[in-house]
Write a protein that holds these residues in place. Structure first.
Motif, short mmCIF file in Angstrom:
data_model
loop_
_atom_site.label_atom_id
_atom_site.label_comp_id
_atom_site.label_asym_id
_atom_site.label_seq_id
_atom_site.Cartn_x
_atom_site.Cartn_y
_atom_site.Cartn_z
N ARG A 154 0.81 -1.22 0.00
CA ARG A 154 0.00 0.00 0.00
C ARG A 154 0.85 1.27 0.00
O ARG A 154 0.51 2.24 0.66
CB ARG A 154 -0.92 -0.01 1.22
CG ARG A 154 -2.09 -0.98 1.02
CD ARG A 154 -2.98 -1.11 2.25
NE ARG A 154 -2.88 -2.44 2.81
CZ ARG A 154 -2.44 -2.70 4.03
NH1 ARG A 154 -2.06 -1.73 4.83
NH2 ARG A 154 -2.37 -3.93 4.46
N MET A 155 1.96 1.27 -0.72
CA MET A 155 2.82 2.44 -0.86
C MET A 155 3.14 3.08 0.49
O MET A 155 2.71 4.20 0.79
CB MET A 155 2.19 3.48 -1.80
CG MET A 155 2.22 2.98 -3.24
SD MET A 155 1.25 3.98 -4.38
CE MET A 155 2.40 5.26 -4.80
N PRO A 156 3.90 2.39 1.31
CA PRO A 156 4.21 2.90 2.65
C PRO A 156 5.07 4.16 2.60
O PRO A 156 5.79 4.40 1.63
CB PRO A 156 4.99 1.75 3.29
CG PRO A 156 5.51 0.95 2.17
CD PRO A 156 4.54 1.09 1.05
N SER A 157 4.97 4.92 3.67
CA SER A 157 5.71 6.17 3.75
C SER A 157 7.16 5.89 4.12
O SER A 157 7.53 4.77 4.49
CB SER A 157 5.11 7.04 4.85
OG SER A 157 5.35 6.40 6.11
N VAL A 158 7.99 6.93 4.04
CA VAL A 158 9.41 6.79 4.38
C VAL A 158 9.57 6.28 5.81
O VAL A 158 10.38 5.39 6.09
CB VAL A 158 10.12 8.16 4.24
CG1 VAL A 158 11.52 8.09 4.80
CG2 VAL A 158 10.14 8.58 2.78
N ASP A 159 8.76 6.82 6.72
CA ASP A 159 8.86 6.39 8.13
C ASP A 159 8.47 4.93 8.30
O ASP A 159 9.13 4.17 9.00
CB ASP A 159 7.94 7.25 9.01
CG ASP A 159 8.50 8.65 9.17
OD1 ASP A 159 7.72 9.57 9.46
OD2 ASP A 159 9.73 8.81 9.00
#
Lengths: 76, 751
Positions: free
Chosen positions: B261-266
């Motif tokens: 699900r296109m995770p964020s950088v964090d």
């Protein structure tokens, strides 16, 4: 193109004579869930069709397979 | 009615006889065909009787003879006239008429059904002679072999079937059949598979690969997605199975579902740490309960990144993140000798991900790989299995003409061979470079070529584009003798077994000869197209080692040094003169963790000078090195020609008043120079200084360690007991003495 019985015999390595319309996972050695997937791949390749997942789980015996293939316009 | 019918048949037969005996013209031929059809329907045997007596010339006149004979054979089988059908097929061969395989198959099946197994086998083998890749015939042969109890051959046929039809279905069938056949012989190996997805279909492919390598594998697959429980519970099926090698296949999406699900950088940073932590903890727990080799699959993305072409420019790009996660794992696993990271992405790339992965399989059954990927994965996995089982091969023997260069040097001269920077010729340069790379890993090269020395040596020494030179080859047989004899001599000269050799020769006749006469040698099927030579070599899985030691890197140079030593020996008058002139130096040290790889290698390879032949693996050896109750010594030797590296080792167990020498080994390379005395003296000195009164040496005689039998006696030990195959020899360091040999300068690094 071979018949459904021939494809089943080929996939599970059993004698063609031992396969008939009632053949199913209970009566054919090796036709477990993994075997069912191998059979699916072989049917698709042999009859040149792509079988829906919903239909794939309905293929409970040779007769049913034949009926389902007919719905795809294939006579096996 | 009946009488009329019989009359009719009699007339037909008469007419057919007449037709055959007359010289046949077009119209008569057609009539014959009609008559034959009638006979076929009613009385095929009579037709066969007629044909059988016809001469070859007469048969040539019969129209559509092949077709007729095929239908006749089928009819005969159909009415149960199997003997006649067999005769017909034999006659067809004699007449050189090619009949369709289906006829033979029908006959074979009928013969099998009526219990004529010998005849059926004859028919099937005839089929296979015509087409060795006839799958149906092979399946028939398999059933026949099973029926007549020829288990070993039956296993071979199963392997052949999977080779020819490498689908998951055939592999699964063959795997089931093997269980019914029973044992095939071969060294046993226990392989376990832990996975977070369904990887069971890999097992049949891995089974075939193991058997091809001469192993008899047993497999354990952890129940789907219970791998953590199986690892932690010391009484689990996994640990009861006691695997020698464990493959751990965790899917990225199972460890980190959010990746879809296109995770964020964090989120990516957090899960990178979590993954590293989880995987290393799992491996640590596994290793604590299981001494086998652990091979972890790399993590891989299952499809293109949702970021598209921006993926490798963004902080939250997935491809670079996966690289980093794998690099973390490589660092962790690479720091220990018993864990490896399997480059899964490379393996899948070779299979081709579209072919390799079927979405339908994923959704229906949480299976990930298609047939092609499973095959590649099974092959690659053997790169870990083979060194664990000591199947690493150490020497590649190459032919020259057509293998190292194009053309025959004896015919076209050194300037005429194809070898250079352009095609044709560049493919051979490339191949030589791949062979050169092997030598840098400690693999030896040897030449076996039917040639004259005078034709070959100028090329080896002076040809501008040769990559391999004289010094790269540790042995050569360039003569006109049988290559099997030459190979045996090469193995002897290099002091390695035939099962350590790989044979590369472009001539299929030579290859077949060696396969037949020396089945222990790996004869590689080389492609006719020389441009594929390098790839074929690089695809071999027989050169892997679990560690490359300094001894490996020195190995090729050592053979050169040995030649110089032999030359010196021949020129020295007396033995002690020779020994002194070697200027030998020995260094003895207490083993450290960095020595474990070399120690394990020695313990598993050394047979001739080995007091107890105990094959300790990595975990056990590391424990000895770290144990306060044990002393592990390594002996390093050099002389004026070069270094031998570590060539001796001993494990001593300390008790309060007694020291036991559990193992004492010496590489055969330095036998006969008394270096073993140096190591034994060190143990003796260390015991004496601590006022130990009993030094006990154990000796277990084996078929191969004859040279060690008098080791303890020679040094003044007395035989104290001989119980259940183990001799115990005793020395009192306070009273008896051991002296260093005068020709060796000894240094001791004792900690």
């Amino acid at each position: 193109m071979r018949t459904v019985e021939e494809v089943v015999a080929g996939v599970f390595g059993v004698e063609r004579a031992s396969v008939d319309e009632s053949s199913c996972p209970e009566t054919v050695e090796g036709w477990d869930s993994m075997g069912h997937l191998n059979l699916l791949a072989a049917l698709e390749q042999n009859f040149n069709v792509s079988i829906d997942i919903g239909d794939a789980v309905e293929m409970v015996n040779v007769q049913k397979i034949r009926e389902i293939l007919l719905a795809y316009g294939v006579r096996g | 009615m009946k009488r009329t019918a019989e009359d009719g048949l009699g007339k037909w037969i008469g007419a057919a006889e007449v037709a055959l005996l007359e010289s046949v013209e077009e119209a008569t031929a057609e009539r014959f065909a009609g008559l034959a059809a009638g006979l076929l329907r009613h009385c095929p045997q009579k037709l066969w009787d007629l044909l059988r007596e016809a001469s070859k010339g007469e048969l040539d006149e019969v129209p559509a003879l092949e077709n007729l004979l095929e239908r006749l054979a089928e009819s005969l089988v159909g009415v149960g006239r199997l003997a006649e059908a067999g005769d017909l097929l034999r006659a067809a061969r004699h007449w050189e008429v090619g009949l369709a395989g289906s006829v033979y198959r029908q006959l074979a099946q009928a013969q099998m059904l009526s219990g004529e197994t010998a005849r059926a086998e004859e028919t099937v083998r005839e089929l296979l002679k015509r087409d060795p890749a006839d799958l149906d015939a092979l399946r028939l042969l398999y059933r026949l072999l099973g029926r007549t109890g020829r288990t070993a051959e039956a296993h071979d046929v199963l392997s052949r079937l999977v080779e020819l039809d490498p689908t998951a279905a055939t592999a699964a069938w063959a795997f089931r059949e093997r269980a019914k056949l029973g044992e095939a012989g071969g060294r046993p190996v226990r392989i376990a598979l832990l996975s977070s997805y369904v990887l069971d279909p890999l097992i049949p492919f891995l089974d075939v690969e193991c058997r091809r390598a001469g192993l008899s594998p047993a497999f354990y697959v952890t129940p789907f997605n219970q791998y953590t429980q199986e690892v932690l519970d010391p009484s689990s099926g996994l640990h009861s199975f006691s695997p020698e090698i464990v493959f751990v296949a965790l899917e990225l999406e199972d460890l980190f579902p959010g990746i879809r699900r296109m995770p964020s950088v964090d989120e990516l940073a957090r899960s990178r740490d979590e993954i590293r932590g989880t995987v290393t903890a799992l491996i640590r727990e596994l290793h604590a309960r299981c001494p086998g080799l652990i091979v972890v699959h790399e993590l891989a993305l299952t499809g293109p990144s949702p970021h598209g072409i921006l993926d490798n420019r963004r902080g939250d790009g997935l491809s670079r993140w996966v690289e980093n996660v794998n690099r973390d794992l490589a660092d962790e696993l690479g720091s220990q000798p018993h864990t490896f990271l399997l480059p899964l992405r490379e393996v899948l790339a070779r299979a081709g991900t579209e072919r390799g992965q079927s979405r339908k399989l994923r959704y229906m059954a949480r299976m990930r790989h298609g047939d092609a990927a499973l095959r590649e994965l099974a092959r690659y996995s053997m790169r870990y299995v083979k060194p664990v089982k000591g199947l690493t091969r150490k020497c590649v023997v190459v032919d020259l003409d057509g293998t190292l260069w194009g053309g025959v040097v004896g015919e076209v001269g050194a300037d005429g061979i194809q070898l250079g920077p352009t095609a044709p010729g560049i493919e051979f340069v490339d191949f030589q470079e791949a062979l050169l790379n092997l030598t840098k890993r400690g693999i030896l090269l040897a030449i076996c070529s039917k040639n004259n020395m005078d034709d070959v040596m100028p090329v080896l020494r002076e040809h501008k584009h040769m990559v391999l030179r004289e010094e790269h080859f540790s042995a050569r047989r360039i003569n006109w003798r049988n290559k099997a004899e030459n190979l045996a001599e090469i193995a002897d000269e290099l002091n390695i077994g035939l099962d350590s050799l790989v044979f590369l020769d472009d001539n299929p006749v030579e290859r077949e000869l060696i396969r037949r006469l020396l089945p222990d040698v790996l004869t590689v099927e080389l492609p006719r197209d020389a441009s594929q030579l390098r790839a074929t070599l690089e695809n071999l899985t027989d050169f892997e080692q679990l560690a490359v030691t300094k001894e490996d890197e020195l190995r090729v140079g050592q053979y050169e040094a040995n030649r110089l030593r032999q030359a010196l020996k021949r020129s020295s008058g007396r033995l002690d003169e020779y020994l002194h002139s070697l200027e030998m130096r020995a260094d003895i040290a207490r083993a450290r963790a960095s020595h474990v790889a070399r120690l394990v290698q020695m313990f598993n390879k050394t047979n001739q000078f080995n007091t107890t032949t105990r094959r300790y693996q990595t975990q056990a050896m590391a424990q000895f090195v770290a144990s306060p109750d044990h002393r592990v010594y390594v002996l390093e030797v050099a002389d004026r020609f070069g270094e031998h590296g570590i060539v001796g080792a001993a494990i001593v167990r300390e008790e309060r008043k007694t020291w036991h020498i559990d193992s004492f080994l010496l590489s055969c390379r330095v036998m006969g120079l008394s270096v073993e005395t140096v190591l034994l003296k060190q143990i003796y000195d260390a015991a004496r200084v601590r006022a130990i009164g009993r030094l006990v040496g154990e000796f277990v005689p084996t078929v191969k360690n004859g040279p060690t039998a008098d080791f303890y006696r020679r040094h003044g030990f007395r035989l104290d007991g001989d119980v259940r195959g183990t001799q115990t020899w005793i020395l009192d360091p306070r009273v008896d003495r051991i002296e260093d040999p005068a020709w060796i300068a000894v240094t001791v690094t004792e900690e």
